[in-house]
Design an enzyme around this catalytic site. Structure first.
Site, short mmCIF file in Angstrom:
data_model
loop_
_atom_site.label_atom_id
_atom_site.label_comp_id
_atom_site.label_asym_id
_atom_site.label_seq_id
_atom_site.Cartn_x
_atom_site.Cartn_y
_atom_site.Cartn_z
N GLY A 99 0.83 -1.21 0.00
CA GLY A 99 0.00 0.00 0.00
C GLY A 99 0.85 1.25 0.00
O GLY A 99 0.36 2.34 -0.24
N THR A 100 2.14 1.07 0.27
CA THR A 100 3.07 2.21 0.29
C THR A 100 3.04 2.91 -1.06
O THR A 100 3.05 2.26 -2.10
CB THR A 100 4.50 1.68 0.58
N HIS A 155 -4.62 15.67 1.51
CA HIS A 155 -4.14 14.69 2.49
C HIS A 155 -3.61 15.38 3.73
O HIS A 155 -3.29 16.58 3.71
CB HIS A 155 -3.04 13.83 1.88
N HIS A 156 -3.43 14.58 4.79
CA HIS A 156 -2.80 15.04 6.04
C HIS A 156 -1.38 15.55 5.76
O HIS A 156 -0.76 15.16 4.76
CB HIS A 156 -2.78 13.90 7.05
N LYS A 159 2.12 13.39 4.99
CA LYS A 159 2.31 12.58 3.78
C LYS A 159 3.62 12.95 3.09
O LYS A 159 3.92 14.14 2.93
CB LYS A 159 1.13 12.79 2.83
P1 NAP Z 1 3.24 6.48 8.80
O1 NAP Z 1 2.26 6.63 9.90
O2 NAP Z 1 4.39 7.43 8.71
O3 NAP Z 1 3.83 4.99 8.90
C1 NAP Z 1 4.97 4.53 8.23
C2 NAP Z 1 5.65 3.56 9.15
O4 NAP Z 1 6.73 2.92 8.47
C3 NAP Z 1 6.27 4.27 10.38
O5 NAP Z 1 5.92 3.55 11.54
C4 NAP Z 1 7.79 4.17 10.10
O6 NAP Z 1 8.54 4.16 11.30
C5 NAP Z 1 7.83 2.85 9.37
N1 NAP Z 1 9.06 2.63 8.64
C6 NAP Z 1 9.84 3.54 8.00
N2 NAP Z 1 10.92 2.91 7.48
C7 NAP Z 1 10.79 1.60 7.81
C8 NAP Z 1 11.61 0.46 7.59
N3 NAP Z 1 12.77 0.54 6.92
N4 NAP Z 1 11.18 -0.73 8.07
C9 NAP Z 1 10.03 -0.84 8.74
N5 NAP Z 1 9.22 0.22 9.02
C10 NAP Z 1 9.62 1.42 8.54
O7 NAP Z 1 2.51 6.49 7.38
P2 NAP Z 1 1.06 5.92 7.01
O8 NAP Z 1 0.08 7.02 6.97
O9 NAP Z 1 0.78 4.71 7.82
O10 NAP Z 1 1.31 5.49 5.50
C11 NAP Z 1 2.22 4.47 5.15
C12 NAP Z 1 2.28 4.36 3.63
O11 NAP Z 1 0.98 3.95 3.15
C13 NAP Z 1 2.58 5.69 2.91
O12 NAP Z 1 3.35 5.43 1.77
C14 NAP Z 1 1.20 6.20 2.51
O13 NAP Z 1 1.23 7.07 1.40
C15 NAP Z 1 0.54 4.89 2.17
N6 NAP Z 1 -0.93 4.90 2.21
C16 NAP Z 1 -1.53 4.05 1.36
C17 NAP Z 1 -2.89 3.92 1.35
C18 NAP Z 1 -3.50 2.94 0.40
O14 NAP Z 1 -4.73 2.79 0.41
N7 NAP Z 1 -2.72 2.26 -0.44
C19 NAP Z 1 -3.66 4.69 2.22
C20 NAP Z 1 -3.04 5.54 3.12
C21 NAP Z 1 -1.64 5.62 3.11
P3 NAP Z 1 9.20 5.56 11.83
O15 NAP Z 1 8.09 6.56 11.83
O16 NAP Z 1 9.68 5.23 13.19
O17 NAP Z 1 10.29 5.91 10.87
#
Ligand code: NAP
Length: 266
Positions: A99-100, A155-156, A159
């Site tokens: 989903g990333t 978005h928030h 992002k």
């Molecule tokens: P988020 O709250 O910042 O979560 C990302 C997580 O990944 C954080 O806990 C971060 O840890 C961790 N991370 C970073 N590098 C890592 C690594 N090397 N190994 C393991 N974990 C790692 O972001 P989010 O809102 O959950 O969104 C995550 C992704 O999903 C984004 O790319 C976003 O655009 C995407 N997204 C997709 C959808 C969809 O429907 N496909 C919907 C919403 C969001 P730290 O913060 O400690 O670095």
């Protein structure tokens, strides 16, 4: 029927936490491990208070795959980490559901090739919300009749990528049916750079970032005397989980990469 064994990368994140809840609550899924580069060696229960079972955290993907043998990786991290995790998964015979957002076209091509050569399914979906997928489909239908289109995604403010993966995917779907056209006045000039948004074959994408927003997009179509607006709002992150669930079930039957939830929904 055997449960589908799953590893989640990014379990502390906003999306990751929702995915952990969804997997734990789904009878046919089993969470065997998580990948979190900051908490390798601990138990997930020590990091997420709502988890009450002993699920190991690994600091890197290879160790998680070798030690817990998942069938599926759900990745919700950052573009760099997500790409590395998906590659490692395909190399290890694990099916990625990603989903990333924010991958480059070269990265997508590399994963597509790897998935094909290994004959291992992979799903990458910039938006797992079913309503958002319908918004994209309706938009590509409307684009047959309206050539002037502006996409406004909101978005928030945490992002990382802009425009959003959903906006880019919407533009790609629209451009499959829309002839390239430079919109606006032919002599238009931006007095403030960026005022007209990102250019996608003449169509424009505008990215709004504000605290309080989650994930929203409206696609506006203009023609003489009429405006059509198609809009989708995710009001919480649980909205994405039905799409993640369908993707986990579907990826088990695939032997190549599918990009976009719209390509697996009937
Ligand atoms: P988020 O709250 O910042 O979560 C990302 C997580 O990944 C954080 O806990 C971060 O840890 C961790 N991370 C970073 N590098 C890592 C690594 N090397 N190994 C393991 N974990 C790692 O972001 P989010 O809102 O959950 O969104 C995550 C992704 O999903 C984004 O790319 C976003 O655009 C995407 N997204 C997709 C959808 C969809 O429907 N496909 C919907 C919403 C969001 P730290 O913060 O400690 O670095």
């Amino acid at each position: 029927m055997d449960k589908i064994k799953i590893t989640i990368a990014g379990p502390r994140g906003k999306m990751g936490q929702e995915a952990v809840k969804m997997v734990l609550e789904t009878e046919s899924f089993e969470l065997v491990s998580v990948i979190d580069y900051k908490h390798g060696g601990k138990s997930l229960a020590a990091v997420l208070p709502f988890v009450h079972t002993d699920i190991p955290i690994y600091g890197n993907a290879q160790d998680a795959f070798e030690n817990t043998r998942p069938a599926v990786l759900i990745d919700l991290t950052t573009p760099e980490a997500g790409f590395q995790h998906a590659k490692a998964a395909l190399m290890a015979g694990v099916r990625p559901v990603v989903g990333t957002t924010g991958f480059t076209n070269d990265q997508l091509d590399e994963l597509k090739e790897l998935s094909k050569s290994k004959e291992i399914g992979c799903i990458i979906a910039p938006n797992f919300a079913i309503g958002a997928v319908l918004m994209m489909k309706f938009s590509s239908w409307a684009a047959k009749y309206f050539q002037d289109i502006e996409i406004i995604e909101m978005h928030h403010d945490q992002k990382l990528d802009a425009p959003s993966g959903t906006a880019v995917k919407t533009a790609e779907m629209i451009n499959q049916v829309r002839e390239e056209k430079r919109q606006g006045h032919p002599n238009e000039k931006e007095t403030v750079p960026g005022a007209r948004g990102a250019d996608q074959k003449g169509m424009r994408i505008h990215s709004v970032r504000l605290p309080g927003l989650i994930a929203h997009q409206q696609v506006m179509f203009g023609d003489s005397g009429q405006i059509l607006t198609i809009r989708h709002d995710s009001t919480n992150r649980a909205s994405f989980m039905s799409g993640v669930k369908v993707s986990v079930e579907t990826v088990m039957k695939l032997d190549q990469l599918v990009y976009g939830l719209e390509n697996i929904l009937e």
